[in-house]
Design an enzyme around this catalytic site. Structure first.
Site, PDB file in Angstrom:
ATOM      1  N   LYS A   1       0.661  -1.288   0.109  1.00 36.24           N
ATOM      2  CA  LYS A   1      -0.243  -0.015  -0.148  1.00 36.24           C
ATOM      3  C   LYS A   1       0.798   1.062   0.239  1.00 36.24           C
ATOM      4  CE  LYS A   1      -4.016  -1.150  -0.383  1.00 36.24           C
ATOM      5  NZ  LYS A   1      -4.555  -1.019  -1.105  1.00 36.24           N
TER       6      LYS A   1
HETATM    7  N1  PMP Z   1      -3.589  -8.591   1.809  1.00 36.26           N
HETATM    8  C1  PMP Z   1      -3.501  -7.198   2.739  1.00 36.26           C
HETATM    9  C2  PMP Z   1      -2.979  -7.138   3.797  1.00 36.26           C
HETATM   10  C3  PMP Z   1      -3.716  -6.180   2.644  1.00 36.26           C
HETATM   11  O1  PMP Z   1      -4.164  -5.393   3.613  1.00 36.26           O
HETATM   12  C4  PMP Z   1      -4.648  -5.548   1.138  1.00 36.26           C
HETATM   13  C5  PMP Z   1      -4.801  -4.086   0.851  1.00 36.26           C
HETATM   14  N2  PMP Z   1      -6.026  -3.964   1.109  1.00 36.26           N
HETATM   15  C6  PMP Z   1      -4.622  -6.533   0.625  1.00 36.26           C
HETATM   16  C7  PMP Z   1      -4.311  -8.078   0.126  1.00 36.26           C
HETATM   17  C8  PMP Z   1      -4.912  -6.459  -0.988  1.00 36.26           C
HETATM   18  O2  PMP Z   1      -4.861  -5.419  -1.720  1.00 36.26           O
HETATM   19  P1  PMP Z   1      -5.510  -4.765  -3.374  1.00 36.26           P
HETATM   20  O3  PMP Z   1      -6.476  -3.573  -1.942  1.00 36.26           O
HETATM   21  O4  PMP Z   1      -4.142  -3.398  -3.593  1.00 36.26           O
HETATM   22  O5  PMP Z   1      -6.308  -5.432  -3.548  1.00 36.26           O
END
Ligand code: PMP
Length: 488
Positions: free
Chosen positions: A77
């Site tokens: 992120k």
């Molecule tokens: N794994 C974790 C631990 C996350 O915090 C996130 C983000 N919410 C993701 C995977 C998935 O990422 P995205 O929001 O880009 O789908």
């Protein structure tokens, strides 16, 4: 990979001439971070791609993991935190002294907070009480304010963390909502960075990209980029059992969500940043599978990642076995660091309280489903087949016994050991029909029978059990399968 080996050579030579052994590849001999950075923001991205060796359980297809916990905020992120802030600055929405508000499970908060700390913005985050204390403390460490909201409310409830964030952003002067679930800058950041990095790091050899969706930004953006380079790349998503994404992908209908423990992925609503058309497959996996694999990653690969990484790797390993091709290349994401879950699934007490430590109640059907090795679920011969044909099947699939099936029923069995002994004694038997030499049929069980029931049938005399699925013989569980399962 090739590119890295090429750059690592001069470094080793240099060390050798200074007196160290030139042959020893000590940790850190690859020249990363050769130049100093102006700020921590420049260290976001270009995370390493690392081959998985032991958790792949002998898969022929190589599996590489994109270790996003190398980002300064410990997750993928960071890439979108900075990108969303800079896009809002360019659009004139975010001005000096402004406030960034976001509903976040923690990782986006860290990504935003790092960039905000350097750029001098105030951050206010709302977060549901499902998330770990470590995540709350982490955001506060970067100077953010955190408001905790109840997890047990529907998405449109005024106390839902997203609704609270929206309200705050509207009420506070100079505030913007980062809006990761609808902000196109989120997938665009992964299109611009994560995708090209994977393409370059695999030198265009990636064939399968496995990830999971929270907002969907990473799988959508990186997946879109990869497909544009090679439309044959398969983009495969994992989803926690309880989330609505996988079911929506398959049926186009929004089902009811159920609670699950894996954090950061899946959802009870559909984000605008999840581009379903980029995704080829969506699979549901359990909390138990996810946490078990995450713990294996730490113990067997030295990769300390979160529960979503466990879910993704579990799926990637399954894909690798199904593809069963040494020329293919699976890339999977490790979205964040395991440090965020030390009080959760890395703590045995927590697992026990959540009934995730008890042995799994596997069924005969589960056992057939988890088999790998490239052979069809059931290899069989007809009674009229020749012994020669049966032996060639046995050697081709590297198996020890084969059921003899006639009109869908098991009428006998042949085993490699007895068949070979007889043929060596009397080679003319090779052209006899199998039915003249076969042993007793294998017992048949329904797919729902528990494994303990299957184990009781695997005796000295009986090396295998056939498994019935919807009235049809569809799989086999052998003594070898059972011992392999017990010793894993
Ligand atoms: N794994 C974790 C631990 C996350 O915090 C996130 C983000 N919410 C993701 C995977 C998935 O990422 P995205 O929001 O880009 O789908």
């Amino acid at each position: 990979m090739k590119r890295e080996r090429a750059v690592s050579k001069p470094a080793r030579k240099g060390r050798g001439s200074a007196g160290a052994s030139a042959d020893v590849a000590a940790p850190g001999t690859q020249p990363r971070n050769l130049k100093p950075y102006d700020s921590v923001l420049e260290t976001i991205g270009w995370t390493p791609l690392i081959r998985l060796h032991r958790v792949v359980d002998g898969a022929r297809t190589p599996v590489y993991a994109k270790a996003e916990f190398f980002n300064p905020g410990g997750s993928l992120k960071d890439r979108i935190g900075l990108a969303m802030i800079e896009a809002a600055e360019r659009a004139g929405r975010l001005k000096p002294g402004g406030v960034i508000v976001e509903g976040t499970s923690g990782n986006t908060g860290a990504g935003i907070a790092i960039a905000a700390a350097l750029k001098g913005y105030r951050c206010v985050f709302t977060m549901s009480d499902k998330f770990s204390q470590e995540k709350v403390r982490l955001l506060k460490a970067f100077g953010a304010e955190v408001i905790i909201t109840p997890a047990a409310v529907p998405p449109d409830h005024p106390d839902n963390y997203i609704q609270v964030a929206k309200r705050l952003a509207a009420e506070m002067p100079g505030a913007i909502l980062a809006d990761q679930f609808y902000n196109p800058v989120n997938p665009e950041a992964h299109y611009a960075t994560t995708g090209p990095e994977i393409w370059a790091q695999t030198e265009g050899r990636v064939t399968h990209f496995v990830s999971a969706a929270g907002t969907g930004g990473s799988i959508s953006g990186a997946g879109k980029y990869l497909k544009e380079q090679n439309p044959r790349i398969r983009v495969i998503a994992g989803d926690p059992v309880g989330s609505i994404f996988a079911e929506y992908f398959r049926t186009g209908t929004k089902s009811e969500s159920h609670p699950y423990k894996v954090e950061g992925i899946g959802n009870d609503k559909l984000p605008g940043t999840l581009w379903f058309d980029v995704i080829d497959e969506f699979h549901s996996l359990t909390d138990r599978e996810s946490f078990h694999m995450a713990r294996r990653l730490a113990r067997e690969e030295g990769l300390f990642a979160g529960g979503s990484a466990g879910l993704i790797v579990q799926l990637a390993v399954r894909v690798a076995h199904e593809v069963n091709d040494a020329g293919a290349l699976v890339v999977c994401m490790l979205p964040d660091t395991g440090e965020r879950y030390l009080s959760k699934f890395y703590n045995d007490e927590w697992l026990r309280e959540n009934r995730l430590l008890e042995p799994e109640r596997l069924t005969a059907g589960d056992m057939v489903a988890r088999k790998d090795g490239g052979a069809p679920a059931l290899v069989s011969v007809e009674p009229s087949a020749s012994v020669r044909q049966a032996l060639s099947l046995i050697t081709h699939y590297d198996i020890s016994q084969v059921p003899v099936l006639h009109e869908g029923d098991c009428v006998g069995s042949i085993s490699e050991a007895t068949l070979m002994a007889r043929v060596i004694e009397e080679p003319s038997l090779l052209d006899h029909a199998v039915e003249t030499l076969m042993d007793a049929p294998f017992p048949v069980v329904d797919e729902h029978i528990e494994l303990s029931g299957v184990a009781r049938l695997l005796t000295r005399q009986n090396p295998a059990v056939l498994v019935r699925h919807e009235g049809r013989l569809a799989g086999i569980v052998t003594r070898y399968d059972m011992v392999r399962y017990l010793t894993q």
